[in-house]
Design an enzyme around this catalytic site. Sequence first.
Site, mmCIF file in Angstrom:
data_model
loop_
_atom_site.group_PDB
_atom_site.id
_atom_site.type_symbol
_atom_site.label_atom_id
_atom_site.label_comp_id
_atom_site.label_asym_id
_atom_site.label_seq_id
_atom_site.Cartn_x
_atom_site.Cartn_y
_atom_site.Cartn_z
ATOM 1 N N LYS A 1 -8.062 35.064 -23.522
ATOM 2 C CA LYS A 1 -7.903 33.919 -22.609
ATOM 3 C C LYS A 1 -8.576 34.321 -21.306
ATOM 4 O O LYS A 1 -7.968 34.342 -20.225
ATOM 5 C CB LYS A 1 -6.397 33.630 -22.440
ATOM 6 C CG LYS A 1 -6.066 32.360 -21.709
ATOM 7 C CD LYS A 1 -6.406 31.099 -22.466
ATOM 8 C CE LYS A 1 -6.108 29.870 -21.610
ATOM 9 N NZ LYS A 1 -6.698 28.634 -22.181
ATOM 10 N N TYR B 1 4.458 42.400 -24.970
ATOM 11 C CA TYR B 1 5.718 42.761 -25.633
ATOM 12 C C TYR B 1 6.233 44.116 -25.160
ATOM 13 O O TYR B 1 7.388 44.464 -25.391
ATOM 14 C CB TYR B 1 5.549 42.795 -27.163
ATOM 15 C CG TYR B 1 5.295 41.432 -27.797
ATOM 16 C CD1 TYR B 1 5.315 40.276 -27.031
ATOM 17 C CD2 TYR B 1 5.048 41.307 -29.156
ATOM 18 C CE1 TYR B 1 5.071 39.033 -27.590
ATOM 19 C CE2 TYR B 1 4.809 40.071 -29.735
ATOM 20 C CZ TYR B 1 4.821 38.937 -28.950
ATOM 21 O OH TYR B 1 4.583 37.705 -29.518
ATOM 22 N N ASP C 1 0.252 37.778 -32.983
ATOM 23 C CA ASP C 1 1.538 37.417 -33.584
ATOM 24 C C ASP C 1 1.507 35.934 -33.967
ATOM 25 O O ASP C 1 1.826 35.543 -35.111
ATOM 26 C CB ASP C 1 2.635 37.688 -32.529
ATOM 27 C CG ASP C 1 4.038 37.531 -33.069
ATOM 28 O OD1 ASP C 1 4.182 37.288 -34.281
ATOM 29 O OD2 ASP C 1 4.999 37.640 -32.279
ATOM 30 N N ASP D 1 -6.896 29.213 -27.350
ATOM 31 C CA ASP D 1 -6.548 27.827 -27.678
ATOM 32 C C ASP D 1 -7.552 27.245 -28.678
ATOM 33 O O ASP D 1 -7.172 26.539 -29.624
ATOM 34 C CB ASP D 1 -6.433 26.939 -26.416
ATOM 35 C CG ASP D 1 -7.394 27.341 -25.313
ATOM 36 O OD1 ASP D 1 -8.159 28.310 -25.512
ATOM 37 O OD2 ASP D 1 -7.416 26.692 -24.260
ATOM 38 N N ASP E 1 0.556 34.161 -37.963
ATOM 39 C CA ASP E 1 1.516 33.291 -38.663
ATOM 40 C C ASP E 1 0.869 31.943 -38.989
ATOM 41 O O ASP E 1 1.080 31.390 -40.070
ATOM 42 C CB ASP E 1 2.764 33.063 -37.806
ATOM 43 C CG ASP E 1 3.835 34.108 -38.099
ATOM 44 O OD1 ASP E 1 3.497 35.117 -38.759
ATOM 45 O OD2 ASP E 1 4.990 33.932 -37.679
#
Length: 367
Positions: free
Chosen positions: A191, A142, A247, A223, A251
């Site tokens: 990852k 980001y 992020d 994943d 959620d």
Amino acid sequence: MKYKIAVIAGDGIGPEIVAEAIKILNVAGELSGHEFEYKHVLMGGCAIDATGVPLPEETVEICKTSDAVLLGAVGGPKWDNLPGHLRPEAGLLGIRSALGLYANLRPAKLEPALADACPLKPSVVGEGFDMLIVRELTGGIYFGLRGRRMGDGGEEAYDTEVYSVKEIERIARVAFKASQLRKKKVTSVDKANVLESSRLWREVVHRVASEFPDVELEDMLVDNAAMQIVKNPGRFDVMVTSNMFGDILSDEASMITGSIGMLPSASLGDGTLGLYEPIHGSAPDIAGRGIANPLATILSAAMLLRYSLGLGEEADAVERAVAKTLDDGLRTPDIAGGAEGVRVVGTSEMGDAVARNLKSALCAREG
Ligand code: NAD
């Protein structure tokens, strides 16, 4: 002890829910011999109306010199058409960066009394779950280099994931320390089978782990983590991960608790100063009606007691008082559902009930 707490009530339901959290802090302070001095400051839409900017300098100064910051929520349709840097949300990003808050802590806990609100099957949820996601907040993709360019196939766009050893070390330490106050298990999510930034992440997290021999560490690919959250949420204690993965996963985790009005958060930096807020917004659709759920803000105040003031026992007592209030059958409309035997109450009645339960718990402790 005397503590200074900066209070940003904000917009919409902000002032209503913050008033209930202060009610709870006052009971906790009174019965444990601590004094809280509140400094109310402006941020968001109300600050724009009063001063022309979403984050006045005075607010930053008062927050910086406080022991902790309690925030309701900011924003609303009235300010939606302002340019980006003048919108209420610019105040949020501004205060996090001014206070150097790089770690976002989001618990996702299923209160047994609200099990019906969880979209997962009872067989999956079992005894419930209680996980804490620690998300890196100021680095990663980001904030990395991004842009557009012409490639062989025409126009293309790129974003860059960059993490330094220092950034990974400090977020890992936040996670390990937080787990020491819980079940002492950290799951580091990356990852690393594909991304070089994740391979560095994994190396550094393992190095930091040696400073915390009492904490168990496991690695998990992102994943798989996304699957495990819905397959076996009870297996997690503390999860630490990068800005983008955090992020998305936070959620996902908040959704399986079934209610946005229940979830608190903390943003922390290097010292003990932190910013505590519910994960929901200012809910302009119900503002001023006295029906907002104050529990996420009350639970944010519990995190404030635990992480900024070091009052873990009082924090536990607030969380138990919330659980007891739900067990007693009290519900604000957002969590009432169709369940039988519950009593629907407004914002301040819910706050009063938690305050009563907290008072009984703390008096029993004294007594
Ligand atoms: P929201 O979280 O404010 O509301 C979404 C839905 O959940 C609404 O139906 C609302 O009534 C309900 N809800 C939220 N909190 C509740 C509570 N405590 N009790 C009962 N019901 C509750 O999200 P939104 O509608 O997308 O955003 C409204 C405003 O809030 C926007 O201006 C947005 O930018 C802002 N916002 C602020 C923050 C923040 O201050 N950290 C976070 C998210 C959104």
